[in-house]
Design a protein around this motif. Structure first.
Motif: not given
Length: 64
Positions: A40-64
């Motif tokens: 991400v460009p520096e001026k748009e840096s993300l203020p947080f990172r999702l945890t590994d568990n949250e990433m797994e949850i999002f992956t399940r939500v996004v997958e059809p």
């Protein structure tokens, strides 16, 4: 990755947005950056990172 518009209203996405006190769009942006590894460009840096568990949850939500 193409994110359907209805995911921004998903219960899990809304919960995470509330948890991080941000918008659902910002949470999904964070997910995409972490998932794809695209920097991400520096001026748009993300203020947080999702945890590994949250990433797994999002992956399940996004997958059809």
């Amino acid at each position: 990755m193409d994110i359907p518009a209805n995911l921004y209203e998903d219960e899990v996405v809304c919960f995470m947005a509330d948890r991080y006190r941000t918008t659902t769009e910002r949470v999904m942006q964070c997910f995409l950056v972490q998932e794809t590894g695209i920097p991400v460009p520096e001026k748009e840096s993300l203020p947080f990172r999702l945890t590994d568990n949250e990433m797994e949850i999002f992956t399940r939500v996004v997958e059809p």
